[in-house]
Motif scaffolding. Sequence first.
Motif, short mmCIF file in Angstrom:
data_model
loop_
_atom_site.label_atom_id
_atom_site.label_comp_id
_atom_site.label_asym_id
_atom_site.label_seq_id
_atom_site.Cartn_x
_atom_site.Cartn_y
_atom_site.Cartn_z
N ASP A 1 0.82 -1.21 0.00
CA ASP A 1 0.00 0.00 0.00
C ASP A 1 0.86 1.26 0.00
OD1 ASP A 1 -2.33 -1.48 0.05
OD2 ASP A 1 -2.53 -1.41 2.23
N GLN A 2 2.02 1.19 0.66
CA GLN A 2 2.90 2.36 0.74
C GLN A 2 3.38 2.79 -0.64
OE1 GLN A 2 3.09 -0.37 2.54
NE2 GLN A 2 3.48 0.08 4.71
N ALA A 3 3.67 1.82 -1.51
CA ALA A 3 4.15 2.14 -2.86
C ALA A 3 3.05 2.81 -3.68
CB ALA A 3 4.62 0.87 -3.57
N ARG A 4 1.83 2.29 -3.57
CA ARG A 4 0.72 2.88 -4.32
C ARG A 4 0.37 4.27 -3.78
NH1 ARG A 4 -2.01 -0.12 -7.84
NH2 ARG A 4 -1.45 -2.06 -6.77
N ALA A 5 0.47 4.42 -2.46
CA ALA A 5 0.21 5.73 -1.84
C ALA A 5 1.21 6.77 -2.35
CB ALA A 5 0.30 5.62 -0.33
N LYS A 6 2.46 6.38 -2.44
CA LYS A 6 3.51 7.28 -2.92
C LYS A 6 3.26 7.71 -4.35
CE LYS A 6 8.60 7.38 -2.99
NZ LYS A 6 9.80 6.54 -2.78
N LEU A 7 2.74 6.80 -5.16
CA LEU A 7 2.45 7.13 -6.56
C LEU A 7 1.29 8.13 -6.64
CD1 LEU A 7 3.09 6.57 -9.53
CD2 LEU A 7 1.48 4.66 -9.44
N HIS A 8 0.26 7.94 -5.83
CA HIS A 8 -0.86 8.90 -5.81
C HIS A 8 -0.37 10.27 -5.35
CE1 HIS A 8 -4.52 6.67 -6.79
NE2 HIS A 8 -3.99 5.62 -6.18
N LYS A 9 0.49 10.30 -4.35
CA LYS A 9 1.04 11.57 -3.87
C LYS A 9 1.84 12.25 -4.98
CE LYS A 9 4.29 13.39 -0.40
NZ LYS A 9 5.13 13.05 0.77
N ALA A 10 2.66 11.50 -5.67
CA ALA A 10 3.49 12.06 -6.75
C ALA A 10 2.62 12.65 -7.85
CB ALA A 10 4.42 11.00 -7.31
N LEU A 11 1.55 11.95 -8.22
CA LEU A 11 0.66 12.46 -9.27
C LEU A 11 -0.05 13.73 -8.81
CD1 LEU A 11 -0.65 12.37 -12.01
CD2 LEU A 11 -2.27 10.67 -11.15
N ALA A 12 -0.47 13.76 -7.55
CA ALA A 12 -1.13 14.97 -7.02
C ALA A 12 -0.21 16.17 -7.12
CB ALA A 12 -1.55 14.74 -5.57
N TYR A 13 1.04 16.00 -6.74
CA TYR A 13 2.01 17.09 -6.82
C TYR A 13 2.23 17.51 -8.28
CZ TYR A 13 3.54 16.69 -1.91
OH TYR A 13 3.61 16.70 -0.54
N ALA A 14 2.28 16.53 -9.18
CA ALA A 14 2.48 16.87 -10.59
C ALA A 14 1.29 17.65 -11.13
CB ALA A 14 2.69 15.59 -11.41
N LEU A 15 0.09 17.27 -10.74
CA LEU A 15 -1.10 17.98 -11.19
C LEU A 15 -1.13 19.42 -10.69
CD1 LEU A 15 -3.71 15.13 -10.60
CD2 LEU A 15 -3.10 16.09 -12.82
N LEU A 16 -0.59 19.60 -9.49
CA LEU A 16 -0.56 20.94 -8.89
C LEU A 16 0.66 21.75 -9.31
CD1 LEU A 16 -1.59 19.79 -5.35
CD2 LEU A 16 -2.90 21.42 -6.72
N ASP A 17 1.62 21.07 -9.94
CA ASP A 17 2.89 21.71 -10.30
C ASP A 17 3.63 22.18 -9.04
OD1 ASP A 17 4.64 22.19 -12.33
OD2 ASP A 17 3.88 24.16 -12.84
N LYS A 18 3.41 21.50 -7.93
CA LYS A 18 4.03 21.86 -6.65
C LYS A 18 4.62 20.62 -6.01
CE LYS A 18 2.18 26.00 -6.86
NZ LYS A 18 3.02 27.09 -7.36
N SER A 19 5.85 20.72 -5.56
CA SER A 19 6.47 19.64 -4.80
C SER A 19 7.55 20.24 -3.92
CB SER A 19 7.06 18.59 -5.73
OG SER A 19 7.63 17.53 -5.01
N PRO A 20 7.31 20.34 -2.60
CA PRO A 20 6.08 19.99 -1.90
C PRO A 20 5.06 21.12 -1.94
CG PRO A 20 7.69 20.75 -0.34
CD PRO A 20 8.37 20.77 -1.69
N ILE A 21 3.90 20.88 -1.33
CA ILE A 21 2.86 21.90 -1.25
C ILE A 21 3.07 22.65 0.07
CG2 ILE A 21 0.38 22.35 -1.32
CD1 ILE A 21 0.15 19.45 -2.47
N ALA A 22 3.70 23.79 0.02
CA ALA A 22 4.05 24.53 1.23
C ALA A 22 3.05 25.66 1.46
CB ALA A 22 5.46 25.09 1.10
N ALA A 23 3.07 26.16 2.69
CA ALA A 23 2.13 27.24 3.06
C ALA A 23 2.34 28.48 2.21
CB ALA A 23 2.30 27.58 4.54
#
Length: 240
Positions: free
Chosen positions: A165-187
């Motif tokens: 599950d950790q590997a799949r979670a990491k992939l979802h996180k990476a795609l979310a950041y790519a969609l936002l053009d932000k890595s990481p999402i900071a304040a």
Amino acid sequence: MAHLSPALRHKARALAAKAAANSPEGQLTAGSAYELMLYKLAEDRRRLKQIQSVKQKIALKAEILPEYQDWIDGVLSAGKGAQDDVLTTLLVWCIDVGDYAQALRLAAYAITHALTLPDQYNRDIPTLLMDEFAEAALSGAMTPAIGRTILPEVMALTEGRDAPDQARAKLHKALAYALLDKSPIAADNVEEAAPAAIHLALPHLHQALALDSRVGVKKDIERLTCRLKKTTAPPAKRKA
């Protein structure tokens, strides 16, 4: 092999295709052409082991990979899915050097035929794909623009495959950041995130959190949800 004449390259591809076509799915690839590739791979791996610098290792892999292109083309064109340690090693190397399109070609073949990685790798191919593509995106080796195209393909390839599950979670996180053009999402940069991108990214962040509570996206979800509320809140009424 990178400097062979067109005629010899054609012969090399034909020999690779013949070896792949004559080796049934579920068995090991056989034949002198495959044995030659295994010998070359062993020699190249020895060269890589002599280098300590990760950057230099990647540079050498980028230099070496074209020498295997005839084997790759031959197997992908005629292969029946026999186990091929050369091909699966090259899959890892393609990710390492950032040749993501080639890596996905090899990954599709490998997953379709349930190939396994050589013994020195401690993961199966679906897990490796999720881990390595996600890490490339999260580390900045893969740009967000490329991630928005490549990571959904990795998700599609690995959907329904057993993996941590950790590997799949990491992939979802990476795609979310790519969609936002932000890595990481900071304040200090969340205010720049477009509402449309947030709507696309939030489901992946929620899915990442559901799969792994330690994936590190709770603050991201809070910040982005707050950002959405600000953009959709009705304007305050002025007092008469």
